[in-house]
Design a protein around this motif. Structure first.
Motif, PDB file in Angstrom:
ATOM      1  N   CYS A 121       1.415   4.250   8.951  1.00 37.71           N
ATOM      2  CA  CYS A 121       0.446   4.551   7.887  1.00 37.71           C
ATOM      3  C   CYS A 121       0.194   6.053   7.827  1.00 37.71           C
ATOM      4  O   CYS A 121      -0.197   6.662   8.830  1.00 37.71           O
ATOM      5  CB  CYS A 121      -0.849   3.807   8.179  1.00 37.71           C
ATOM      6  SG  CYS A 121      -2.179   4.290   7.088  1.00 37.71           S
ATOM      7  N   GLY A 147      -8.170   3.669   3.097  1.00 35.48           N
ATOM      8  CA  GLY A 147      -6.993   4.354   2.545  1.00 35.48           C
ATOM      9  C   GLY A 147      -6.177   3.483   1.603  1.00 35.48           C
ATOM     10  O   GLY A 147      -5.169   3.941   1.053  1.00 35.48           O
ATOM     11  N   PHE A 173      -2.123   7.460   6.007  1.00 37.61           N
ATOM     12  CA  PHE A 173      -3.572   7.692   5.916  1.00 37.61           C
ATOM     13  C   PHE A 173      -4.181   7.774   7.322  1.00 37.61           C
ATOM     14  O   PHE A 173      -4.898   8.699   7.655  1.00 37.61           O
ATOM     15  CB  PHE A 173      -4.234   6.571   5.112  1.00 37.61           C
ATOM     16  CG  PHE A 173      -5.720   6.719   4.963  1.00 37.61           C
ATOM     17  CD1 PHE A 173      -6.255   7.575   4.017  1.00 37.61           C
ATOM     18  CD2 PHE A 173      -6.589   6.010   5.787  1.00 37.61           C
ATOM     19  CE1 PHE A 173      -7.631   7.728   3.887  1.00 37.61           C
ATOM     20  CE2 PHE A 173      -7.955   6.155   5.670  1.00 37.61           C
ATOM     21  CZ  PHE A 173      -8.482   7.015   4.719  1.00 37.61           C
ATOM     22  N   HIS A 174      -3.846   6.796   8.164  1.00 35.81           N
ATOM     23  CA  HIS A 174      -4.380   6.795   9.543  1.00 35.81           C
ATOM     24  C   HIS A 174      -3.493   7.590  10.510  1.00 35.81           C
ATOM     25  O   HIS A 174      -3.866   7.786  11.659  1.00 35.81           O
ATOM     26  CB  HIS A 174      -4.518   5.353  10.055  1.00 35.81           C
ATOM     27  CG  HIS A 174      -5.588   4.571   9.350  1.00 35.81           C
ATOM     28  ND1 HIS A 174      -6.920   4.902   9.428  1.00 35.81           N
ATOM     29  CD2 HIS A 174      -5.523   3.479   8.558  1.00 35.81           C
ATOM     30  CE1 HIS A 174      -7.636   4.046   8.717  1.00 35.81           C
ATOM     31  NE2 HIS A 174      -6.797   3.169   8.168  1.00 35.81           N
ATOM     32  N   ASP A 204      -4.547  -4.458  10.589  1.00 34.98           N
ATOM     33  CA  ASP A 204      -4.982  -3.126  10.141  1.00 34.98           C
ATOM     34  C   ASP A 204      -5.196  -3.020   8.629  1.00 34.98           C
ATOM     35  O   ASP A 204      -5.989  -2.204   8.170  1.00 34.98           O
ATOM     36  CB  ASP A 204      -3.943  -2.074  10.539  1.00 34.98           C
ATOM     37  CG  ASP A 204      -3.968  -1.764  12.028  1.00 34.98           C
ATOM     38  OD1 ASP A 204      -5.074  -1.677  12.579  1.00 34.98           O
ATOM     39  OD2 ASP A 204      -2.884  -1.624  12.625  1.00 34.98           O
ATOM     40  N   CYS A 205      -4.444  -3.787   7.851  1.00 31.62           N
ATOM     41  CA  CYS A 205      -4.434  -3.548   6.406  1.00 31.62           C
ATOM     42  C   CYS A 205      -5.235  -4.596   5.644  1.00 31.62           C
ATOM     43  O   CYS A 205      -5.154  -5.780   5.949  1.00 31.62           O
ATOM     44  CB  CYS A 205      -2.998  -3.586   5.879  1.00 31.62           C
ATOM     45  SG  CYS A 205      -1.953  -2.331   6.619  1.00 31.62           S
ATOM     46  N   ILE A 215       1.062   0.844  12.595  1.00 36.99           N
ATOM     47  CA  ILE A 215       0.052  -0.177  12.300  1.00 36.99           C
ATOM     48  C   ILE A 215       0.651  -1.579  12.391  1.00 36.99           C
ATOM     49  O   ILE A 215       1.853  -1.768  12.257  1.00 36.99           O
ATOM     50  CB  ILE A 215      -0.543  -0.004  10.876  1.00 36.99           C
ATOM     51  CG1 ILE A 215       0.586   0.111   9.835  1.00 36.99           C
ATOM     52  CG2 ILE A 215      -1.503   1.168  10.813  1.00 36.99           C
ATOM     53  CD1 ILE A 215       0.121  -0.050   8.405  1.00 36.99           C
ATOM     54  N   CYS A 229      -9.602  -1.517   3.375  1.00 38.35           N
ATOM     55  CA  CYS A 229      -9.264  -0.327   4.170  1.00 38.35           C
ATOM     56  C   CYS A 229      -9.554   0.913   3.328  1.00 38.35           C
ATOM     57  O   CYS A 229      -9.196   0.961   2.146  1.00 38.35           O
ATOM     58  CB  CYS A 229      -7.783  -0.392   4.555  1.00 38.35           C
ATOM     59  SG  CYS A 229      -7.190   1.138   5.300  1.00 38.35           S
ATOM     60  N   ASN A 243       0.513   4.020   1.221  1.00 35.70           N
ATOM     61  CA  ASN A 243       0.483   4.820   2.452  1.00 35.70           C
ATOM     62  C   ASN A 243       1.378   4.281   3.557  1.00 35.70           C
ATOM     63  O   ASN A 243       1.467   4.883   4.627  1.00 35.70           O
ATOM     64  CB  ASN A 243      -0.954   4.913   2.973  1.00 35.70           C
ATOM     65  CG  ASN A 243      -1.795   5.790   2.081  1.00 35.70           C
ATOM     66  OD1 ASN A 243      -1.390   6.895   1.729  1.00 35.70           O
ATOM     67  ND2 ASN A 243      -2.940   5.283   1.661  1.00 35.70           N
ATOM     68  N   CYS A 251       0.866  -1.190   0.000  1.00 31.91           N
ATOM     69  CA  CYS A 251       0.000   0.000   0.000  1.00 31.91           C
ATOM     70  C   CYS A 251       0.892   1.226   0.000  1.00 31.91           C
ATOM     71  O   CYS A 251       1.860   1.291   0.770  1.00 31.91           O
ATOM     72  CB  CYS A 251      -0.897  -0.017   1.241  1.00 31.91           C
ATOM     73  SG  CYS A 251      -1.890   1.483   1.450  1.00 31.91           S
TER      74      CYS A 251
HETATM   75  S1  SF4 Z   1      -3.934   0.817   7.170  1.00 33.59           S
HETATM   76 FE1  SF4 Z   1      -4.926   1.048   5.164  1.00 33.59          FE
HETATM   77  S2  SF4 Z   1      -4.084   2.923   4.301  1.00 33.59           S
HETATM   78 FE2  SF4 Z   1      -2.762   2.326   5.990  1.00 33.59          FE
HETATM   79  S3  SF4 Z   1      -1.125   1.122   5.042  1.00 33.59           S
HETATM   80 FE3  SF4 Z   1      -2.712  -0.328   5.704  1.00 33.59          FE
HETATM   81  S4  SF4 Z   1      -4.038  -0.607   3.920  1.00 33.59           S
HETATM   82 FE4  SF4 Z   1      -2.810   1.251   3.563  1.00 33.59          FE
END
Ligand code: SF4
Length: 317
Positions: free
Chosen positions: A260, A279, A262-263, A272-273, A267, A277, A249, A247
Motif C-alpha cells: 500500500c 486512504g 498510502f500506508h 487492512d483494506c 498489507i 480506510c 493505492n 484501491c
Molecule cells: S490499506 Fe487502505 S489505502 Fe491501502 S490499499 Fe488498502 S484500502 Fe487502499
C-alpha cells in the motif's frame, strides 16, 4: 506493523529455503484455537513429490485418518470417524480433489484412496513474529506454551528489535531467535533453536492463574495427528493474502504481496483494506497470479498431472 513484517519474512523464507510456508495456523491440540502460530514452515521430505501429485488442496483430515486404503473399496460410513452425513460430505470433497475414488453399491457409498497418503513432512517449524520486543504482548506465555507442548520440531521468535540478554533470559531456552530486517531481507541467527520432543507426550497449558495452572497432557498420537493436519492445512493455504483490494493505492511486490502506497507497507487486504480506510480510493483490482509464484518457488504444484492415476471404473466397487 506485525502483518507487514510477517509477509516480508514469509517472502524471504520462501526464497531462502525449500520450505512450504503458511500464515496463521492453529497450533494447539486440546483446544485447537487456543494458540495460533504466526508462520509455519513445513520442511519437506522426499515424499513431497508424491504428495504434490495428489492435489494442490488440503486433503480433509478425516479422509487421511479414516480406515481407507488403496485396495478394496470400503463403505464410507464405517471407514470415517464421524457421523454418516459428515462422512458422505467428506468423501465427496475428497473425491472432487482426487484423493478418493467413490462409487455406490447396494445403496451405500464406497471409497478407496487413489494413492497411498505419503509421508512427506520431515520437520515442522513454528515462527512467532514480534517485530517490536518493546511491545511483547503475550509473547512469554506463547513461547512457554510452544516449548511445553512440543508440537513443532523447532520454534523461533522473529523480531526486528535489538535482542538483549534480558530478552533471551525471559524466553524458553529451546526457542531460537532471528533478527530480521524486512527492508533488506537480512536474517541473523541471534540464538539457535533446539529440537523439541515431538514424539513424546506434551503438556498443553490451558489456563494460568496466580496459584494454579490448568494443563492437559497430550499423547504422542494426538500430536502426530495434529502435526499432519497442520502440514495439510499449510499445503492448501499458503501464506500470500488472498485477493487484492479495488484501491488505487495497492500494488504488488515481485513476491506477489499486496503493498500500500498510502500506508507505505505490505498489507493483508482481508484485515487492512475497507472503504473506511482513510486512504481508500476506488480503483482496479490487480490481477496477480500468486499461485504461479508459489508453484515456482516452493514444493507445491498447482496442476499436478497425476491426480487421477488409475481408471478403475465404478463396477469394481
Ligand atoms: S490499506 Fe487502505 S489505502 Fe491501502 S490499499 Fe488498502 S484500502 Fe487502499
Amino acid at each position: 506493523m506485525e502483518v507487514a513484517f510477517e509477509l516480508a519474512l514469509a517472502a524471504h523464507l520462501e526464497t531462502a529455503t525449500d520450505w512450504l510456508l503458511a500464515r496463521q495456523l492453529g497450533a494447539a491440540v486440546d483446544e485447537p484455537g487456543a494458540r495460533v502460530m504466526d508462520l509455519v514452515g513445513v520442511v519437506p521430505s522426499d515424499g513431497v513429490t508424491d504428495r504434490a501429485a495428489i492435489t494442490p488442496e488440503t486433503i480433509p483430515p478425516l479422509a487421511v485418518e479414516g480406515d481407507v486404503g488403496v485396495g478394496e473399496a470400503v463403505p464410507v460410513a464405517d471407514a470415517l470417524d464421524c457421523g454418516p452425513e459428515r462422512a458422505e460430505s467428506v468423501a465427496e470433497h475428497a473425491a472432487e480433489i482426487g484423493f478418493f475414488e467413490r462409487g455406490r453399491r447396494g445403496g451405500r457409498t464406497y471409497v478407496r484412496q487413489t494413492a497411498r497418503y505419503p509421508d512427506w513432512v520431515d520437520r515442522l517449524v513454528g515462527i512467532e513474529n514480534k517485530p517490536d520486543l518493546g511491545r511483547p504482548g503475550d509473547l512469554d506465555f506463547q513461547l512457554r506454551f510452544d516449548a511445553a507442548l512440543a508440537l513443532f520440531d523447532e520454534v523461533w521468535l522473529a523480531t526486528e528489535s535489538y535482542v538483549t540478554g534480558a530478552h533471551l533470559n525471559r524466553i524458553p531456552e529451546a526457542v531460537g531467535v532471528w533478527r530480521f530486517d524486512p527492508a533488506t531481507g537480512e536474517r541473523e541467527v541471534v540464538r539457535e533453536a533446539s529440537p523439541l520432543a515431538v514424539d513424546e507426550p506434551g503438556v498443553e497449558i490451558r489456563r494460568e492463574e496466580p496459584l494454579r495452572t490448568d494443563v492437559a497432557i497430550i499423547d504422542a498420537d494426538a500430536k502426530a495427528r495434529r502435526r499432519r493436519r497442520i502440514a495439510e492445512r499449510a499445503w492448501g493455504k499458503g501464506w500470500r493474502p488472498a485477493g487484492f483490494p479495488g484501491c488505487v493505492n495497492c500494488s504488488a511486490t515481485d513476491d506477489g504481496v499486496p503493498e500500500c502506497s498510502f500506508h507505505e507497507r505490505l498489507i493483508a487486504p482481508g484485515s487492512d483494506c475497507s472503504t473506511d480506510c482513510p486512504g481508500y480510493e476506488a480503483g482496479e483490482v490487480l490481477d496477480v497470479d500468486h499461485e504461479e509464484l508459489r508453484d515456482e518457488r516452493s514444493p507445491w504444484v498447482r496442476d499436478p498431472s497425476g491426480v487421477v492415476r488409475r481408471q478403475s471404473g465404478l463396477d469394481q466397487f
